[in-house]
Design a protein around this motif. Sequence first.
Motif, PDB file in Angstrom:
ATOM      1  N   ASN A 151     -33.476 -53.572  39.197  1.00  0.00           N
ATOM      2  CA  ASN A 151     -34.703 -54.013  38.523  1.00  0.00           C
ATOM      3  C   ASN A 151     -34.553 -55.428  37.992  1.00  0.00           C
ATOM      4  OD1 ASN A 151     -36.298 -51.705  38.898  1.00  0.00           O
ATOM      5  ND2 ASN A 151     -35.389 -50.670  37.136  1.00  0.00           N
ATOM      6  N   GLN A 152     -33.362 -55.742  37.487  1.00  0.00           N
ATOM      7  CA  GLN A 152     -33.154 -57.078  36.921  1.00  0.00           C
ATOM      8  C   GLN A 152     -33.078 -58.155  37.990  1.00  0.00           C
ATOM      9  OE1 GLN A 152     -29.735 -56.201  34.558  1.00  0.00           O
ATOM     10  NE2 GLN A 152     -30.975 -55.456  32.861  1.00  0.00           N
ATOM     11  N   ASP A 153     -32.731 -57.763  39.204  1.00  0.00           N
ATOM     12  CA  ASP A 153     -32.611 -58.735  40.284  1.00  0.00           C
ATOM     13  C   ASP A 153     -33.982 -59.149  40.826  1.00  0.00           C
ATOM     14  OD1 ASP A 153     -30.786 -60.076  42.276  1.00  0.00           O
ATOM     15  OD2 ASP A 153     -32.049 -58.927  43.658  1.00  0.00           O
ATOM     16  N   ARG A 154     -34.987 -58.298  40.616  1.00  0.00           N
ATOM     17  CA  ARG A 154     -36.287 -58.530  41.254  1.00  0.00           C
ATOM     18  C   ARG A 154     -37.133 -59.512  40.450  1.00  0.00           C
ATOM     19  NH1 ARG A 154     -38.642 -52.986  41.365  1.00  0.00           N
ATOM     20  NH2 ARG A 154     -40.275 -53.918  42.595  1.00  0.00           N
TER      21      ARG A 154
ATOM     22  N   LYS B 240     -40.807 -52.125  37.629  1.00  0.00           N
ATOM     23  CA  LYS B 240     -39.488 -51.506  37.519  1.00  0.00           C
ATOM     24  C   LYS B 240     -39.498 -50.102  38.115  1.00  0.00           C
ATOM     25  CE  LYS B 240     -38.150 -53.937  33.352  1.00  0.00           C
ATOM     26  NZ  LYS B 240     -37.392 -53.954  32.116  1.00  0.00           N
ATOM     27  N   LEU B 241     -38.371 -49.732  38.697  1.00  0.00           N
ATOM     28  CA  LEU B 241     -38.234 -48.405  39.285  1.00  0.00           C
ATOM     29  C   LEU B 241     -37.415 -47.516  38.368  1.00  0.00           C
ATOM     30  CD1 LEU B 241     -37.415 -49.573  42.930  1.00  0.00           C
ATOM     31  CD2 LEU B 241     -39.623 -48.861  42.004  1.00  0.00           C
ATOM     32  N   SER B 242     -37.748 -46.229  38.356  1.00  0.00           N
ATOM     33  CA  SER B 242     -36.933 -45.277  37.611  1.00  0.00           C
ATOM     34  C   SER B 242     -36.380 -44.240  38.589  1.00  0.00           C
ATOM     35  CB  SER B 242     -37.746 -44.603  36.506  1.00  0.00           C
ATOM     36  OG  SER B 242     -38.722 -43.763  37.070  1.00  0.00           O
ATOM     37  N   LEU B 243     -35.313 -43.578  38.170  1.00  0.00           N
ATOM     38  CA  LEU B 243     -34.626 -42.645  39.058  1.00  0.00           C
ATOM     39  C   LEU B 243     -35.265 -41.256  38.973  1.00  0.00           C
ATOM     40  CD1 LEU B 243     -32.025 -42.356  40.847  1.00  0.00           C
ATOM     41  CD2 LEU B 243     -30.892 -41.548  38.779  1.00  0.00           C
ATOM     42  N   SER B 244     -35.663 -40.683  40.104  1.00  0.00           N
ATOM     43  CA  SER B 244     -36.045 -39.274  40.036  1.00  0.00           C
ATOM     44  C   SER B 244     -34.893 -38.363  40.440  1.00  0.00           C
ATOM     45  CB  SER B 244     -37.322 -38.951  40.800  1.00  0.00           C
ATOM     46  OG  SER B 244     -37.451 -39.630  41.989  1.00  0.00           O
ATOM     47  N   ARG B 245     -34.094 -38.787  41.383  1.00  0.00           N
ATOM     48  CA  ARG B 245     -32.859 -38.025  41.658  1.00  0.00           C
ATOM     49  C   ARG B 245     -31.934 -38.853  42.544  1.00  0.00           C
ATOM     50  NH1 ARG B 245     -35.141 -33.617  46.141  1.00  0.00           N
ATOM     51  NH2 ARG B 245     -35.743 -35.212  47.646  1.00  0.00           N
ATOM     52  N   VAL B 246     -30.680 -38.458  42.550  1.00  0.00           N
ATOM     53  CA  VAL B 246     -29.724 -39.057  43.486  1.00  0.00           C
ATOM     54  C   VAL B 246     -29.854 -38.277  44.789  1.00  0.00           C
ATOM     55  CG1 VAL B 246     -27.290 -39.547  43.929  1.00  0.00           C
ATOM     56  CG2 VAL B 246     -28.181 -39.674  41.589  1.00  0.00           C
ATOM     57  N   HIS B 247     -30.158 -38.972  45.870  1.00  0.00           N
ATOM     58  CA  HIS B 247     -30.410 -38.283  47.142  1.00  0.00           C
ATOM     59  C   HIS B 247     -29.113 -38.064  47.924  1.00  0.00           C
ATOM     60  CE1 HIS B 247     -33.652 -37.183  50.055  1.00  0.00           C
ATOM     61  NE2 HIS B 247     -32.622 -37.233  50.882  1.00  0.00           N
ATOM     62  N   ASP B 248     -28.253 -39.068  47.852  1.00  0.00           N
ATOM     63  CA  ASP B 248     -26.980 -38.984  48.569  1.00  0.00           C
ATOM     64  C   ASP B 248     -26.027 -40.002  47.945  1.00  0.00           C
ATOM     65  OD1 ASP B 248     -25.164 -38.127  50.430  1.00  0.00           O
ATOM     66  OD2 ASP B 248     -25.894 -39.413  52.050  1.00  0.00           O
TER      67      ASP B 248
END
Length: 392
Positions: A52-55, A60-68
């Motif tokens: 988010n800080q790089d963009r 901003k994006l938030s995490l809904s789950r770790v997919h892999d």
Amino acid sequence: MALLRLLVFCALAACCVARSPPQTPLASFPLPRSCNDTEVRAVAGFALQSLNQDRKDGYKLSLSRVHDVWEHFQEDMGSVFYLTLDVLETDCHVLSKKAQKDCNPRVLHESVYGQCKALFHINKPRRVLYLLAYNCTLRPVSQRKIHFMCPDCPGPVDLSDPRVLEAATESLAKFNSESPSKQYSLVKVTRATSQWVAGPFYFVDYLIKESSCTKSQASCSLQSSDSAPVGLCHGSLIQGPLEKSVSVTCEFFEPQAQVPGGENPAVTQESKKQPSADDDEAPQKNKAPVSSPSVTAPKGSVQHLPDLDAEKPEASKGKSPGEAAEEKSPEDAFPVQLDLTTDPQGEKLDVSFLYLGPEEKKLVVLPFPGKESRSTECPGPAGETNPLVLPP
Ligand SMILES: *[C@@H]1O[C@H](CO)[C@@H](O)[C@H](O)[C@H]1NC(C)=O
Ligand SMILES: *[C@@H]1O[C@H](CO)[C@@H](O)[C@H](O)[C@H]1NC(C)=O
């Protein structure tokens, strides 16, 4: 039988080799990790925060789950994590200084969701946390499915719709008219939705910059074109049967001297350069090391694709939303490419700039691991996230 014995011997030997010396995994290739692991979730939180800080653009994006997730441990260099994260867009612009925990995912019918891949380097003893690269693909939630549940909900509109620009211009004019002196001009519209309630309702988000004009100047055409956005405004234009009504609130990214009519300026004094420790998604925050890398070129991009249902070829339009969604393979639904190398042996990446010492520091990066043999605990639990906004 001899062969079997040989196999058993080999297995035992491999086992013994793997056990000694302790604490030093021999793996020189990435190993799958559980997506429900506390440390993995913390790493995912830091990666997303750095992303988010790089963009410079978007929300901003938030995490809904770790997919892999795969971890490549590299002796005294720490690890490279290969993360695939399911994400949701929040209501905070990336230029906003609001803390991640104060940024909420959008209401379901206005959701934008997708997947990011990220390469994240972590070296706890040396206190290094560094996002090497990322790429994301986002789509709006299927309007067909939303319409089925909520026919009157506002839906996204094309930013090129003239009413969108009208809503932005009129609401900004209102903001400027309430401003004691400073005037602002439109940078660009970042989001727009509309709804029909006895007339068209338009809701717009747009970035503003300081105008070189002040209120007392009757007219001025000189504008510094390169000035950066200073805030994000939410405006609406409601065209009723008899009259129209305009509303506006603006959030400034930095404290302003005089803020008319808007919300209080955001006054969080957070550093823009480093993952800060106030992230809900990073439960190990207190133990986490922090790096201070020099800021370089963007490390990735976020691509926006249309609604999955809107993209269907004509032939499948008659099918139910369920059938339609199953036609696309998960890889096609949210295609994200992230390969720093295509060499199966990997490549060495110079990361000496992260380490203050004189010696050269190199990390091995490999092609992004496939999903063939990922952990059975992946994807991880998605918490409260509605299945409509989880990538397959
Ligand atoms: C990120 O995605 C773009 C396409 O959207 C691709 O051109 C680029 O190579 C990707 N970056 C990496 C590091 O793979
Ligand atoms: C995730 O881990 C927690 C405890 O660490 C456990 O209670 C939960 O059942 C796990 N969830 C899944 C989906 O494995």
